[in-house]
Scaffold this active site. Structure first.
Site, short mmCIF file in Angstrom:
data_model
loop_
_atom_site.label_atom_id
_atom_site.label_comp_id
_atom_site.label_asym_id
_atom_site.label_seq_id
_atom_site.Cartn_x
_atom_site.Cartn_y
_atom_site.Cartn_z
N TYR A 242 -7.55 27.17 -26.41
CA TYR A 242 -6.49 27.87 -25.69
C TYR A 242 -6.56 27.66 -24.19
O TYR A 242 -5.54 27.53 -23.53
CB TYR A 242 -6.57 29.38 -25.98
CG TYR A 242 -6.25 29.74 -27.41
CD1 TYR A 242 -4.95 30.02 -27.81
CD2 TYR A 242 -7.25 29.78 -28.38
CE1 TYR A 242 -4.64 30.33 -29.12
CE2 TYR A 242 -6.96 30.09 -29.71
CZ TYR A 242 -5.67 30.36 -30.07
OH TYR A 242 -5.36 30.65 -31.38
N ARG B 47 -2.62 27.02 -42.71
CA ARG B 47 -4.01 27.48 -42.70
C ARG B 47 -4.01 29.00 -42.80
O ARG B 47 -3.45 29.68 -41.94
CB ARG B 47 -4.68 27.03 -41.39
CG ARG B 47 -6.04 27.60 -41.21
CD ARG B 47 -6.65 27.34 -39.82
NE ARG B 47 -7.88 28.10 -39.76
CZ ARG B 47 -8.39 28.66 -38.68
NH1 ARG B 47 -7.80 28.51 -37.51
NH2 ARG B 47 -9.49 29.36 -38.73
N HIS C 48 -12.79 34.63 -41.86
CA HIS C 48 -12.19 34.80 -40.53
C HIS C 48 -12.45 36.23 -40.07
O HIS C 48 -11.52 37.03 -39.92
CB HIS C 48 -10.69 34.46 -40.58
CG HIS C 48 -10.08 34.17 -39.25
ND1 HIS C 48 -9.40 33.00 -38.98
CD2 HIS C 48 -10.02 34.89 -38.11
CE1 HIS C 48 -8.95 33.02 -37.72
NE2 HIS C 48 -9.31 34.16 -37.17
N ASN D 55 -10.59 25.28 -32.17
CA ASN D 55 -9.57 26.20 -31.69
C ASN D 55 -9.59 26.14 -30.17
O ASN D 55 -10.64 26.35 -29.56
CB ASN D 55 -9.86 27.65 -32.12
CG ASN D 55 -9.64 27.85 -33.61
OD1 ASN D 55 -9.16 26.96 -34.32
ND2 ASN D 55 -10.00 29.03 -34.10
N GLU E 73 -6.31 25.70 -34.22
CA GLU E 73 -5.51 26.72 -33.52
C GLU E 73 -5.20 26.24 -32.12
O GLU E 73 -6.08 25.71 -31.43
CB GLU E 73 -6.27 28.05 -33.36
CG GLU E 73 -6.43 28.86 -34.61
CD GLU E 73 -7.19 30.17 -34.36
OE1 GLU E 73 -7.18 30.69 -33.22
OE2 GLU E 73 -7.79 30.66 -35.33
N GLU F 36 -14.76 30.47 -35.77
CA GLU F 36 -15.18 30.92 -34.44
C GLU F 36 -16.40 31.84 -34.41
O GLU F 36 -16.30 33.01 -34.03
CB GLU F 36 -14.02 31.66 -33.75
CG GLU F 36 -12.84 30.79 -33.43
CD GLU F 36 -11.87 31.49 -32.46
OE1 GLU F 36 -12.15 32.60 -32.01
OE2 GLU F 36 -10.83 30.88 -32.15
#
Ligand SMILES: *[C@@H]1O[C@H](CO)[C@@H](O)[C@H](O)[C@H]1NC(C)=O
Ligand SMILES: *[C@@H]1O[C@H](CO)[C@@H](O)[C@H](O)[C@H]1NC(C)=O
Ligand SMILES: *[C@@H]1O[C@H](CO)[C@@H](O)[C@H](O)[C@H]1NC(C)=O
Ligand SMILES: *[C@@H]1O[C@H](CO)[C@@H](O)[C@H](O)[C@H]1NC(C)=O
Ligand SMILES: *[C@@H]1O[C@H](CO)[C@@H](O)[C@H](O)[C@H]1NC(C)=O
Length: 501
Positions: free
Chosen positions: A329, A99, A144, A327, A394, A189
């Site tokens: 985390y 990606r 992005h 994404n 991600e 995002e």
């Protein structure tokens, strides 16, 4: 008696089969494993050929004091020149897809389609061709965070005209790369740049349009995403047959304790629901509309700071995700702002966010490790949006740049374990997963002080040489076995890279 025994034995066998299928932690057949990057974070070559200036060029050059180490992406990983080396690395480790994102101002130096940079477009054609030739699927993020500065000078994401400008740009990209690219991400995002960029200085453009900027940005992002999706339907889907989606940055919001289930739900709707609710159901979540209207009134605004969609726009936006891009985390604990009991409204959400002291820290101030939050999030998406196909675009871990990165391996093991359980035990429809990131890279406001790569990059030297971290070899083994591998605990159990054997 005997009958019960037989039943018990059968039950035990089923349990063992089931448990060990989960515990084996193999990836389902057809599951896609890749790795990811973004143009400004890796490419460098910020002023070659006729490339235009983008908001991150401008932000880092003019406000270096806002970047932890005062540095920028002028050179970054040099991937503009080293893309063949990058592709060989990705191939040698055994990833299925890569990606990467397109730099708008590299392709359209004026920001508009009146000038299309031959070199700029050629770079992405080269990279795409190199991936395809090496058996790696290209997955392309159209945007992005690095839009042309000239467009920012006209208001950027707060100017509704960006919607058509974005669609014009996307059309150039679909046309140029669409024969090879079958998975598209329109926008990466929105929360990150709409919040940190239009009501904060942590991200470009760093404008403090307090109370209004974030929602205006999000509103135009949704329109740009949806119109791009409709363009793909009208002009490209028949011949290119790809999938188009948006990628959301999702924190797993957990109630501080069982008194705050509603608080966690509100947090989810203000973050995930802000973009996903319009895309799946046509409009902003009810709680968001009610709360922003309430707090706007309390603050003396004549109307809600959250813009409204016309029926026409609702029809355009509703149903514009071929897959759900996530994404992920970290997690946060949520509780109600106690000031509201006294009639004081400190924020639209009316929530306080914190973390559990047992969660391990990383190199990033916003990032604490809580693997089970990942499973919770995937199940929430399953329930909220009717179990859509999910791509984890991600997931990764930051440290300060350690080659023997046991903590990163442990993070991947624990988070992937949660994901595999969510898929196998709970039926979550997750189809792909991308490691963030293949290389250490320019980490936005943190400069080069936080490193997410499974490969170390020497940023202090113009050669920008790459060095394998321990996690690279762990990933190579995972990819070849299609199964999670034990976390090594010392250099004696170090995994070898394919070419070290
Ligand atoms: C490009 O930027 C570098 C600094 O990163 C500078 O040294 C160089 O002169 C610039 N080149 C052009 C063509 O402007
Ligand atoms: C693309 O590839 C061609 C052929 O290898 C090469 O001549 C050219 O410099 C490359 N262009 C870019 C921008 O990478
Ligand atoms: C949750 O935490 C709050 C604040 O500490 C406390 O007042 C409340 O009693 C707790 N509720 C439960 C169910 O533990
Ligand atoms: C959104 O699309 C779905 C599926 O086509 C439909 O059932 C629903 O009514 C639409 N919602 C709105 C608000 O138009
Ligand atoms: C970077 O790698 C190249 C090729 O292996 C080598 O020739 C060069 O000396 C390295 N540079 C540094 C600064 O280590």
């Amino acid at each position: 008696m005997e009958r019960y025994l037989i039943v018990a034995i059968i039950f035990a066998i089923i349990q063992i089969t089931f448990c060990c299928d989960v515990v084996k932690l193999t990836f389902p057949s057809g599951f896609s494993l890749g790795t990811a990057s973004a143009s400004y974070q890796v490419e460098g070559a910020w002023n070659v050929s006729d490339k235009g200036e983008n908001v991150w060029d401008y932000f880092t050059h003019n406000r270096p004091e806002l970047i932890t180490d005062g540095r920028n992406g002028d050179v970054a990983c040099n991937s503009y020149y080293k893309y063949k080396e990058d592709v060989q690395l990705i191939k040698s480790l055994g990833f299925d897809f890569y990606r990467f994102s397109i730099s708008w101002s590299r392709v359209l130096p004026t920001g508009f389609t009146n000038v299309i940079s031959e070199d700029g477009l050629q770079y992405y054609k080269n990279l795409t061709a190199e991936l395809v030739e090496n058996g790696i699927e290209p997955v392309v993020t159209i945007y992005h965070w690095d839009h042309p500065q000239v467009i920012e000078d006209m208001g950027g994401w707060t100017n509704e005209l960006i919607v058509d400008w974005f669609v014009d740009y996307a059309e150039v990209i679909f046309e140029a790369l669409g024969d090879s690219v079958k998975r598209w991400i329109t926008i990466n995002e929105p929360d990150s740049f709409c919040v940190d960029g239009y009501e904060g200085v942590r991200k470009a453009p760093g404008k403090l349009l307090t109370g209004v900027g974030t929602y205006l940005c999000g509103h135009n992002v949704l329109k740009a995403h949806a119109k791009t999706y409709r363009l793909y339907d009208e002009k490209f889907r028949d011949t290119q047959n790809g999938e188009v989606g948006i990628v959301l940055p999702l924190i797993s919001f957990l109630p501080y304790n069982s008194s705050y289930l509603d608080a966690a739900e509100t947090a989810f709707q203000f973050s995930c629901g802000w973009m996903a609710h319009p895309i799946y159901f046509g409009d902003y979540p009810e709680i968001m509309k009610t709360r922003v209207a309430l707090v706007s009134e309390y603050q003396g605004y004549p109307r809600s700071r959250l813009p409204e969609f016309s029926d026409e726009w609702i029809a355009i936006i509703n149903g514009t995700n071929d897959y759900f891009g996530v994404n992920h985390y970290t997690s946060q604990l949520v509780y109600d702002d106690p000031d509201e009991e006294d009639g004081i409204y400190n924020s639209d959400k009316g929530l306080i966010f914190t973390v559990d002291p047992t969660w391990a820290a990383t190199a990033s101030d916003w990032f604490y490790v809580n693997p089970s939050g990942f499973g919770t999030l995937l199940r929430k998406i399953r329930d909220e949006y009717n179990n859509p196909p999910v791509w984890v675009t991600e997931n990764g871990f930051s440290d300060s740049g350690i080659l023997d990165d046991y903590d990163r391996i442990s993070y991947y093991y624990e988070y992937l374990r949660e994901m595999l359980i969510a898929i196998k035990r709970d039926g979550c429809n997750v189809q792909g997963y991308a490691v963030w990131s293949i290389l250490d890279n320019f980490e936005w406001h943190a400069g080069y002080t936080e490193r997410f790569g499974i490969t170390y990059v020497e940023f202090d030297d113009t050669d920008t040489n790459r060095t394998a971290k321990l996690s690279q070899a762990w990933w190579a083994k995972v990819l070849s076995k299609r199964k999670l591998q034990a976390v090594p605990t010392s250099t004696t159990t170090r995994y070898l890279l394919p070419w070290q054997k």
